[in-house]
Scaffold this active site. Structure first.
Site, PDB file in Angstrom:
ATOM      1  N   ASN A   1       0.882  -1.169   0.000  1.00  0.00           N
ATOM      2  CA  ASN A   1       0.000   0.000   0.000  1.00  0.00           C
ATOM      3  C   ASN A   1       0.916   1.214   0.000  1.00  0.00           C
ATOM      4  OD1 ASN A   1      -1.789   2.062   0.452  1.00  0.00           O
ATOM      5  ND2 ASN A   1      -2.469   1.365   2.476  1.00  0.00           N
TER       6      ASN A   1
ATOM      7  N   LYS B   1       0.218   4.233  -0.322  1.00  0.00           N
ATOM      8  CA  LYS B   1      -0.410   5.432   0.250  1.00  0.00           C
ATOM      9  C   LYS B   1      -0.101   6.639  -0.648  1.00  0.00           C
ATOM     10  CE  LYS B   1      -0.343   3.166   4.696  1.00  0.00           C
ATOM     11  NZ  LYS B   1      -0.282   3.229   6.140  1.00  0.00           N
TER      12      LYS B   1
ATOM     13  N   HIS C   1      -9.747   1.286   4.966  1.00  0.00           N
ATOM     14  CA  HIS C   1      -8.479   1.485   5.677  1.00  0.00           C
ATOM     15  C   HIS C   1      -8.718   2.436   6.859  1.00  0.00           C
ATOM     16  CE1 HIS C   1      -4.351   2.548   6.566  1.00  0.00           C
ATOM     17  NE2 HIS C   1      -3.989   1.476   5.863  1.00  0.00           N
TER      18      HIS C   1
ATOM     19  N   GLU D   1      -7.039   4.778   7.982  1.00  0.00           N
ATOM     20  CA  GLU D   1      -6.753   6.190   7.695  1.00  0.00           C
ATOM     21  C   GLU D   1      -7.973   6.861   7.064  1.00  0.00           C
ATOM     22  OE1 GLU D   1      -3.119   5.509   5.522  1.00  0.00           O
ATOM     23  OE2 GLU D   1      -2.167   4.886   7.391  1.00  0.00           O
TER      24      GLU D   1
ATOM     25  N   GLU E   1      -5.647  -5.030  10.380  1.00  0.00           N
ATOM     26  CA  GLU E   1      -4.644  -3.992  10.606  1.00  0.00           C
ATOM     27  C   GLU E   1      -4.927  -3.279  11.924  1.00  0.00           C
ATOM     28  OE1 GLU E   1      -2.620  -2.736   6.718  1.00  0.00           O
ATOM     29  OE2 GLU E   1      -4.285  -1.385   7.025  1.00  0.00           O
TER      30      GLU E   1
ATOM     31  N   GLY F   1       2.289   2.141  10.824  1.00  0.00           N
ATOM     32  CA  GLY F   1       3.270   3.230  10.708  1.00  0.00           C
ATOM     33  C   GLY F   1       3.975   3.572  12.005  1.00  0.00           C
TER      34      GLY F   1
ATOM     35  N   SER G   1       3.151  -2.339  10.312  1.00  0.00           N
ATOM     36  CA  SER G   1       4.597  -2.447  10.536  1.00  0.00           C
ATOM     37  C   SER G   1       5.161  -3.818  10.188  1.00  0.00           C
ATOM     38  CB  SER G   1       4.955  -2.051  11.975  1.00  0.00           C
ATOM     39  OG  SER G   1       4.567  -0.711  12.222  1.00  0.00           O
TER      40      SER G   1
HETATM   41  P1  13P Z   1       2.806   0.214   7.703  1.00  0.00           P
HETATM   42  O1  13P Z   1       3.287  -1.084   7.099  1.00  0.00           O
HETATM   43  O2  13P Z   1       3.587   1.402   7.257  1.00  0.00           O
HETATM   44  O3  13P Z   1       2.665   0.111   9.181  1.00  0.00           O
HETATM   45  O4  13P Z   1       1.337   0.458   7.120  1.00  0.00           O
HETATM   46  C1  13P Z   1       0.418  -0.571   7.171  1.00  0.00           C
HETATM   47  C2  13P Z   1      -0.761  -0.177   6.385  1.00  0.00           C
HETATM   48  O5  13P Z   1      -1.467   0.739   6.734  1.00  0.00           O
HETATM   49  C3  13P Z   1      -1.042  -0.941   5.168  1.00  0.00           C
HETATM   50  O6  13P Z   1      -2.305  -0.660   4.688  1.00  0.00           O
END
Ligand code: 13P
Length: 259
Positions: free
Chosen positions: A13, A15, A99, A101, A171, A177, A217
């Site tokens: 991803n 982002k 997601h 976010e 997740e 992150g 992560s």
């Molecule tokens: P990270 O791997 O940066 O923690 O992000 C995970 C994520 O949000 C994947 O959709």
């Protein structure tokens, strides 16, 4: 992982991080690190503007293209939105939905998440449905109740044939992150729970064939242990998917290099 009953999926991803000019060097580097054969599906979910370039340059590395979001509407006056039909039209095969976010920053409700999943399924795109608890919910022992609600809401009104196209991603919000990965046991426990919820709704066979990913992560160091868990069928990877060598190491950790 359990390759006998379901596919292994490693999905990046990106982002909002990649520029079109960065895709060529990324792919060159990725190709130099990739295992010769791979038994996992390798997906990269990218912003819509990156998708045509990614599709062209990712072909040789057998990258399957995914989107990061979709409109909950079919078509019409929704300035800035991109529909499932438009994604399908350019060959997108997967799309992230729900997601954390988007749930947090854009206040996407479970209702909206469900509507987006239906749009995607209608156009033959596989939704990667994200669920996960906050740190507060985990500390209050509400993880299981929260996941139960999110999974059932996301799959509301989705029949068993459509379920076969769905991928679920667990997740935990506190692990995204932050560099703070769930332990393999914590991740497996929730992924096993998710499979049990799906079993409860659809029965044993469909539950056995749904791929459930872990995200939060996941990196080159911890991937092998997470992927060794019986109910974790792959990963949804943010930060580490932007580093070709690390992403390739995660792909190799599916055991593909031994095939
Ligand atoms: P990270 O791997 O940066 O923690 O992000 C995970 C994520 O949000 C994947 O959709």
């Amino acid at each position: 992982m359990n390759n006998k009953y379901r596919k292994t999926v490693i999905a990046g991803n990106w982002k909002m991080n990649m520029l079109a000019s960065g895709i060529k060097p990324y792919m060159e580097e990725l190709k130099s690190f990739l295992p010769k054969t791979k038994s996992c599906e390798t997906v990269i979910c990218a912003p819509a503007v990156n998708i045509p370039t990614l599709m062209k340059l990712g072909k040789e590395a057998k990258i399957i293209c995914g989107a990061e979001d979709v409109s909950e509407h079919d078509k019409g006056a929704f300035t800035g939105d991109i529909s499932a039909a438009q994604l399908a039209d350019i060959g997108v095969k997967y799309c992230i939905v729900g997601h954390s976010e988007r749930r947090e920053y854009y206040k996407e409700s479970d209702f909206k998440v469900n509507a987006k999943i239906k749009q995607l399924l209608d156009k033959g795109i596989s939704p990667i449905i994200c669920v996960g608890e906050s740190l507060e919910q985990r500390e209050m022992n509400l993880t299981s109740a929260h996941i139960n609600y999110q999974v059932r809401a996301a799959l509301n009104g989705i029949d068993v044939n459509s379920l076969r196209k769905c991928v679920i991603a667990y997740e935990p919000i506190w692990a995204i992150g932050t560099g703070k990965t769930a332990t393999a046991e914590q991740a497996e426990e929730v992924c096993r729970d998710i499979r049990a919820i799906i079993r409860d709704i659809y029965g044993a066979r469909p539950a056995r064939s749904v791929s459930i990913l872990y995200g939060g992560s996941m990196n080159a160091k911890n991937a092998a242990e997470l992927l060794a868990q019986p109910d974790i069928d792959g990963g949804l990877i943010g930060g580490a998917s932007l580093k070709p060598a690390d992403f390739a190491t995660i792909i190799a950790a599916t055991g593909a290099e031994n095939e």
